[in-house]
Design an enzyme around this catalytic site. Structure first.
Site, PDB file in Angstrom:
ATOM      1  N   GLU A   1      76.671   4.044  34.743  1.00  0.00           N
ATOM      2  CA  GLU A   1      76.419   2.460  34.585  1.00  0.00           C
ATOM      3  C   GLU A   1      77.094   1.360  35.706  1.00  0.00           C
ATOM      4  OE1 GLU A   1      77.392   0.295  30.171  1.00  0.00           O
ATOM      5  OE2 GLU A   1      78.121   2.384  30.415  1.00  0.00           O
ATOM      6  N   HIS A   2      78.073   1.523  35.325  1.00  0.00           N
ATOM      7  CA  HIS A   2      78.663   0.747  36.288  1.00  0.00           C
ATOM      8  C   HIS A   2      79.249   1.117  38.238  1.00  0.00           C
ATOM      9  CE1 HIS A   2      80.027  -0.055  31.858  1.00  0.00           C
ATOM     10  NE2 HIS A   2      79.612  -1.917  32.418  1.00  0.00           N
TER      11      HIS A   2
ATOM     12  N   HIS B   1      31.597   6.185  28.273  1.00  0.00           N
ATOM     13  CA  HIS B   1      31.835   5.154  29.287  1.00  0.00           C
ATOM     14  C   HIS B   1      30.978   4.745  30.389  1.00  0.00           C
ATOM     15  CE1 HIS B   1      35.261   6.023  27.874  1.00  0.00           C
ATOM     16  NE2 HIS B   1      36.323   5.630  28.502  1.00  0.00           N
TER      17      HIS B   1
ATOM     18  N   HIS C   1      87.712   2.118  26.319  1.00  0.00           N
ATOM     19  CA  HIS C   1      85.838   2.088  25.594  1.00  0.00           C
ATOM     20  C   HIS C   1      85.392   2.972  24.571  1.00  0.00           C
ATOM     21  CE1 HIS C   1      83.479  -1.720  26.697  1.00  0.00           C
ATOM     22  NE2 HIS C   1      83.493  -1.895  27.662  1.00  0.00           N
TER      23      HIS C   1
ATOM     24  N   ASP D   1      81.006  -7.451  32.222  1.00  0.00           N
ATOM     25  CA  ASP D   1      81.390  -7.653  30.261  1.00  0.00           C
ATOM     26  C   ASP D   1      81.513  -8.680  30.218  1.00  0.00           C
ATOM     27  OD1 ASP D   1      81.334  -5.066  30.719  1.00  0.00           O
ATOM     28  OD2 ASP D   1      83.103  -4.306  30.512  1.00  0.00           O
TER      29      ASP D   1
ATOM     30  N   GLN E   1      87.769   0.663  31.997  1.00  0.00           N
ATOM     31  CA  GLN E   1      86.816   0.819  31.516  1.00  0.00           C
ATOM     32  C   GLN E   1      86.602   2.443  30.581  1.00  0.00           C
ATOM     33  OE1 GLN E   1      83.731  -0.717  31.442  1.00  0.00           O
ATOM     34  NE2 GLN E   1      85.243  -2.282  31.784  1.00  0.00           N
TER      35      GLN E   1
END
Length: 434
Positions: free
Chosen positions: A319-320, A412, A254, A353, A251
């Site tokens: 995230e992961h 109202h 990336h 992924d 990862q």
């Protein structure tokens, strides 16, 4: 006790980098707002050296991309899309419209209504992320979105055939070849040749994520999906250093700013994994990127217990989160802040992924504290409605009138009072027939 064997860059450095990104993105979006297509073309030439006659691909260009691929590649894309579509449809089926009588004569309900139009960004400058086309375009179509447009940057000086094919096979209504902030800005703000959309989705680098943040409110967004993050939770009974290192570096490749974190309850395991990462970096083809990410953003954290590991993991809100421990179920049962969990050494983030069926567009920068990842529900507005009989209006109106008076809302209150006056003068039979 929590021990850090390795830390990434400081929070101050990270904030400084973010501030620089904000300034660049503000300028780009302002140019697109004021100059439209002219700005988009200038930005595309500057950042991608790309200035075709038109950025939208024709049907002939799209078909040429599909025809250029071999049968095996088409089959692989079809397999991945079948898995994503199947799980997305299961999720869509779980969302039900409701209508119920909550009091005599009071009917409340909600409808699940798809967004009208969506722009899907598919990253493709450094790596052609074919899978992002499935995750965004296809999921939007399963949700029922009428108009889905998709864009990706050129790759090696031309549209990436695999990405274009995946977009088309997923059901994109319009396909464009341009990238970065200019693509996100053009879809959200619109230009002379691009009709704006109601929502922007898809992952991207720090600039794309910042563009979405600045555009949020003018359009909807899925979530803040910036540079990839991964957290590996492991112990020596559920994992080994070679596996942990491979999953961290897998990862980290990336991007230079992709955080990769090892969380364990064994200092020996942590030290062995650090050594194994250094070994794998000598042979990994993407070591230049992964190694820089590991050097600047990698962390190794040692805890005393599973309880402490859960506390640290929830604070990171990655995230992961890949869990390779003796008891992965413990983390599913007890963790609350994560984009997606990958339980056991048999699976990994790469499956999610690319092709297993869960969506890979996930929250970053601690956004997992308040949102999950992209799914069909992100493309759907759950809108309420009500229907009330005259008799029920008389009953509810009296409560509403008094509550409005408490707050000092005279207008109202009159909305309620006018109905109470009208319906209180009606006979019982008239009320029932109203």
């Amino acid at each position: 006790m929590v021990t850090y064997l390795k830390r990434g860059i400081t929070e101050e450095v990270s904030e400084s980098n973010d501030a620089k990104v904000r300034g660049v993105v503000e300028g780009i979006l302002a140019d697109i707002q004021s100059q439209g297509d002219e700005a988009v073309r200038a930005l595309s030439e500057k950042f991608d050296n790309w200035s075709p006659d038109q950025f939208r691909l024709t049907e002939e260009q799209i078909q040429a991309c599909i025809d250029s691929l071999d049968a095996a590649t088409i089959d692989d894309i079809k397999f991945a899309q079948e898995q994503v579509r199947n799980f997305a449809q299961i999720q869509r089926n779980s969302m039900q419209d409701v209508e119920v009588e909550t009091l005599p004569g009071v009917v409340l309900g909600h409808k699940n209504i798809p967004v009208d139009s969506v722009g899907c960004y598919v990253p493709g400058g450094k790596y052609p992320l074919v899978a992002s086309a499935h995750m965004s375009v296809l999921t939007a179509k399963v949700a029922g979105v009428k108009r889905v447009i998709a864009c990706a940057p050129p790759f090696n000086g031309k549209p990436n055939a695999e990405i274009v094919a995946a977009m088309a096979m997923a059901g994109a209504d319009e396909i464009y070849c341009f990238g970065g902030v200019q693509a996100v800005g053009a879809m959200a703000l619109g230009t002379e040749t691009i009709k704006p959309v109601d929502m922007i989705v898809g992952p991207g680098n720090a600039f794309v994520a910042e563009a979405k943040r600045q555009l949020f409110g003018r359009v909807g967004i899925d979530l803040f999906a910036g540079p990839t993050e991964t957290l590996v939770i492991a112990d020596d009974k559920g994992c080994d250093p070679e596996l942990a290192a491979a999953d961290l570096l897998g990862q980290a490749e990336h991007g230079y700013n992709s955080p990769a974190v090892l969380l364990t309850n064994s200092e020996q395991f942590a030290e062995q994994t650090i050594a194994e990462i250094e070994r794998q970096l000598t042979i990994l083809p993407t070591a230049e990127v992964a190694g820089k990410a590991w050097q600047d953003y990698g962390q190794v954290i040692v805890c005393d217990s599973y309880d402490e590991m859960v506390e640290v993991a929830d604070d990171i809100a990655s995230e992961h989160v890949q869990v390779m421990t003796e008891d992965p179920q413990y983390f599913l049962d007890n963790m609350s802040n994560y984009g997606a969990l990958f339980l056991g050494k048999e699976t990994n983030v790469s499956y999610g992924d690319k092709c297993i069926g869960t969506n890979h567009t996930l929250p970053t920068k601690k956004a997992a504290r308040y949102t999950g990842g992209l799914w069909v529900g992100k493309f759907i507005k759950t809108c309420t409605y009500q229907r009330v009989t005259a008799k029920a209006s008389l009953f509810v109106g009296e409560y509403c009138s008094r509550l409005c008076e408490l707050e000092g809302f005279a207008g109202h209150k009159e909305q309620a009072d006018i109905r109470v006056r009208r319906y209180s003068s009606m006979e019982e039979e008239e009320l029932l027939n109203e």
